[in-house]
Structures are given as C-alpha cells and as structure tokens.
Design a protein around this motif. Structure first.
Motif, PDB file in Angstrom:
ATOM      1  N   GLY A 156       8.267   6.380  -6.011  1.00  0.00           N
ATOM      2  CA  GLY A 156       9.393   5.520  -6.372  1.00  0.00           C
ATOM      3  C   GLY A 156      10.074   4.940  -5.148  1.00  0.00           C
ATOM      4  N   ALA A 157      10.286   5.784  -4.143  1.00  0.00           N
ATOM      5  CA  ALA A 157      10.927   5.328  -2.906  1.00  0.00           C
ATOM      6  C   ALA A 157      10.043   4.331  -2.164  1.00  0.00           C
ATOM      7  N   GLN A 158       8.742   4.596  -2.118  1.00  0.00           N
ATOM      8  CA  GLN A 158       7.827   3.672  -1.432  1.00  0.00           C
ATOM      9  C   GLN A 158       7.792   2.311  -2.127  1.00  0.00           C
ATOM     10  N   MET A 190       0.837  -1.169   0.000  1.00  0.00           N
ATOM     11  CA  MET A 190       0.000   0.000   0.000  1.00  0.00           C
ATOM     12  C   MET A 190       0.889   1.242   0.000  1.00  0.00           C
ATOM     13  N   LEU A 191       0.648   2.126  -0.942  1.00  0.00           N
ATOM     14  CA  LEU A 191       1.381   3.376  -1.051  1.00  0.00           C
ATOM     15  C   LEU A 191       0.636   4.464  -0.296  1.00  0.00           C
ATOM     16  N   LYS A 192       1.370   5.319   0.356  1.00  0.00           N
ATOM     17  CA  LYS A 192       0.779   6.353   1.206  1.00  0.00           C
ATOM     18  C   LYS A 192       0.855   7.731   0.568  1.00  0.00           C
ATOM     19  N   ARG A 193      -0.175   8.495   0.808  1.00  0.00           N
ATOM     20  CA  ARG A 193      -0.253   9.887   0.381  1.00  0.00           C
ATOM     21  C   ARG A 193       0.496  10.740   1.391  1.00  0.00           C
ATOM     22  N   LYS A 194       1.209  11.760   0.904  1.00  0.00           N
ATOM     23  CA  LYS A 194       1.848  12.715   1.801  1.00  0.00           C
ATOM     24  C   LYS A 194       0.803  13.731   2.242  1.00  0.00           C
ATOM     25  N   ASP A 195       0.817  14.069   3.513  1.00  0.00           N
ATOM     26  CA  ASP A 195      -0.150  15.032   4.046  1.00  0.00           C
ATOM     27  C   ASP A 195      -0.054  16.402   3.378  1.00  0.00           C
ATOM     28  N   ILE A 196       1.109  16.723   2.847  1.00  0.00           N
ATOM     29  CA  ILE A 196       1.302  18.059   2.245  1.00  0.00           C
ATOM     30  C   ILE A 196       0.848  18.132   0.788  1.00  0.00           C
ATOM     31  N   TRP A 197       0.466  16.985   0.200  1.00  0.00           N
ATOM     32  CA  TRP A 197       0.049  17.000  -1.201  1.00  0.00           C
ATOM     33  C   TRP A 197      -1.294  17.685  -1.363  1.00  0.00           C
ATOM     34  N   ASP A 198      -1.401  18.430  -2.456  1.00  0.00           N
ATOM     35  CA  ASP A 198      -2.674  19.065  -2.783  1.00  0.00           C
ATOM     36  C   ASP A 198      -3.512  18.108  -3.640  1.00  0.00           C
ATOM     37  N   GLU A 199      -4.653  18.582  -4.109  1.00  0.00           N
ATOM     38  CA  GLU A 199      -5.564  17.750  -4.917  1.00  0.00           C
ATOM     39  C   GLU A 199      -4.914  17.240  -6.195  1.00  0.00           C
ATOM     40  N   ILE A 200      -4.157  18.101  -6.860  1.00  0.00           N
ATOM     41  CA  ILE A 200      -3.513  17.709  -8.117  1.00  0.00           C
ATOM     42  C   ILE A 200      -2.486  16.605  -7.867  1.00  0.00           C
ATOM     43  N   GLN A 201      -1.668  16.774  -6.856  1.00  0.00           N
ATOM     44  CA  GLN A 201      -0.662  15.762  -6.536  1.00  0.00           C
ATOM     45  C   GLN A 201      -1.323  14.432  -6.151  1.00  0.00           C
ATOM     46  N   THR A 202      -2.367  14.511  -5.357  1.00  0.00           N
ATOM     47  CA  THR A 202      -3.083  13.290  -4.960  1.00  0.00           C
ATOM     48  C   THR A 202      -3.688  12.611  -6.176  1.00  0.00           C
ATOM     49  N   SER A 203      -4.242  13.402  -7.076  1.00  0.00           N
ATOM     50  CA  SER A 203      -4.824  12.853  -8.305  1.00  0.00           C
ATOM     51  C   SER A 203      -3.755  12.177  -9.164  1.00  0.00           C
ATOM     52  N   GLN A 204      -2.585  12.801  -9.283  1.00  0.00           N
ATOM     53  CA  GLN A 204      -1.500  12.216 -10.059  1.00  0.00           C
ATOM     54  C   GLN A 204      -1.030  10.900  -9.439  1.00  0.00           C
ATOM     55  N   ALA A 205      -0.925  10.857  -8.112  1.00  0.00           N
ATOM     56  CA  ALA A 205      -0.494   9.632  -7.428  1.00  0.00           C
ATOM     57  C   ALA A 205      -1.524   8.518  -7.618  1.00  0.00           C
ATOM     58  N   THR A 206      -2.795   8.866  -7.540  1.00  0.00           N
ATOM     59  CA  THR A 206      -3.856   7.882  -7.737  1.00  0.00           C
ATOM     60  C   THR A 206      -3.808   7.341  -9.161  1.00  0.00           C
ATOM     61  N   ARG A 207      -3.610   8.227 -10.131  1.00  0.00           N
ATOM     62  CA  ARG A 207      -3.509   7.818 -11.543  1.00  0.00           C
ATOM     63  C   ARG A 207      -2.338   6.864 -11.757  1.00  0.00           C
ATOM     64  N   LYS A 208      -1.188   7.181 -11.150  1.00  0.00           N
ATOM     65  CA  LYS A 208      -0.018   6.312 -11.298  1.00  0.00           C
ATOM     66  C   LYS A 208      -0.293   4.939 -10.678  1.00  0.00           C
ATOM     67  N   ALA A 209      -0.873   4.903  -9.488  1.00  0.00           N
ATOM     68  CA  ALA A 209      -1.173   3.625  -8.824  1.00  0.00           C
ATOM     69  C   ALA A 209      -2.135   2.794  -9.672  1.00  0.00           C
ATOM     70  N   LEU A 249      11.036   1.331 -13.659  1.00  0.00           N
ATOM     71  CA  LEU A 249      12.064   0.382 -14.105  1.00  0.00           C
ATOM     72  C   LEU A 249      12.168  -0.783 -13.128  1.00  0.00           C
ATOM     73  N   GLN A 250      11.983  -0.508 -11.844  1.00  0.00           N
ATOM     74  CA  GLN A 250      12.071  -1.554 -10.823  1.00  0.00           C
ATOM     75  C   GLN A 250      10.890  -2.526 -10.886  1.00  0.00           C
ATOM     76  N   LEU A 251       9.902  -2.198 -11.736  1.00  0.00           N
ATOM     77  CA  LEU A 251       8.739  -3.076 -11.934  1.00  0.00           C
ATOM     78  C   LEU A 251       8.658  -3.594 -13.366  1.00  0.00           C
ATOM     79  N   GLY A 252       9.766  -3.505 -14.078  1.00  0.00           N
ATOM     80  CA  GLY A 252       9.816  -4.056 -15.427  1.00  0.00           C
ATOM     81  C   GLY A 252       9.543  -3.082 -16.547  1.00  0.00           C
ATOM     82  N   GLY A 253       9.390  -1.794 -16.237  1.00  0.00           N
ATOM     83  CA  GLY A 253       9.171  -0.796 -17.275  1.00  0.00           C
ATOM     84  C   GLY A 253      10.416  -0.590 -18.118  1.00  0.00           C
ATOM     85  N   ILE A 254      10.207  -0.059 -19.316  1.00  0.00           N
ATOM     86  CA  ILE A 254      11.331   0.176 -20.223  1.00  0.00           C
ATOM     87  C   ILE A 254      11.813   1.621 -20.113  1.00  0.00           C
TER      88      ILE A 254
END
Length: 110
Positions: A88-90, A1-20, A65-70
């Motif tokens: 990436g760090a998580q 499970m990846l965690k959201r940073k408390d300091i992220w705004d709506e756009i950052q949270t949306s981008q993280a959700t999209r990536k996940a 890349l750590q998950l097989g991406g090119i």
C-alpha cells in the motif's frame, strides 16, 4: 515496480505476487479514496466472523482504494500485515504525483 522485502518468506512473497497480478488484471486508475465508513477489518469480521482474519494479517482491499477499489467486503481479503502495509505504501509513493484518473497498467513485482 513494487519491491519485495528481503525479510519476506515464501508465503509473503507469494501473496505479494498474487496481489500485483490481480492489480495488473484490474481496470485501475489513480483515485482519491472517498470517505470510509468504519474499518475494513470490522466490516470483514462482521461478515465472516471474528476468527476470519488470522493473527499477523490485515484486511486488505484487493483493489486498493487509491486505485479505484470499493470499500466493500466483496473487495476485501486477509493479507499478511507486512505485505499489505508495504505494498500500500509503495503504491501510494509511486502514484502520488500522477494526476487523478491516470490509468495504471501492468503492476510489476520483483
């Protein structure tokens, strides 16, 4: 499970959700990344122009890349730097003790 940073705004949270979600849909497995030939940012900017990455953004590998991406521009896009580095760090931390080749299923973000 990846965690959201408390300091992220709506756009950052949306981008993280999209990536996940994208990682969840992909066929991913823990992979030892191969040698990279130059920086992702340079490759991306060479392809799409110097103004293609907004200030405060990194060039992200859509499938890490750590998950097989090119390491190719077809697997890159700009992503908020905080989101890119945190996710990436998580991911690295969560998979570091798994054997290479372990399939990664549903990537959950909260």
């Amino acid at each position: 499970m990846l965690k959201r940073k408390d300091i992220w705004d709506e756009i950052q949270t949306s981008q993280a959700t999209r990536k996940a979600r994208g990682l969840s849909r992909a066929d991913t497995a823990k992979t030892k990344p191969g040698d990279r030939n130059g920086s992702a940012s340079k490759k991306y900017k060479d392809e799409y122009g110097p103004g293609s990455v907004p200030d405060g953004y990194d060039v992200d590998h859509v499938i890490d890349l750590q998950l097989g991406g090119i390491d190719h521009v077809s697997n890159m896009r700009p992503l908020d730097a905080s989101v890119n580095r945190s996710m990436g760090a998580q991911i690295h931390y969560l998979i570091k003790d798994l054997p290479e080749g372990t399939k990664i299923g549903n990537v959950i973000f909260e």
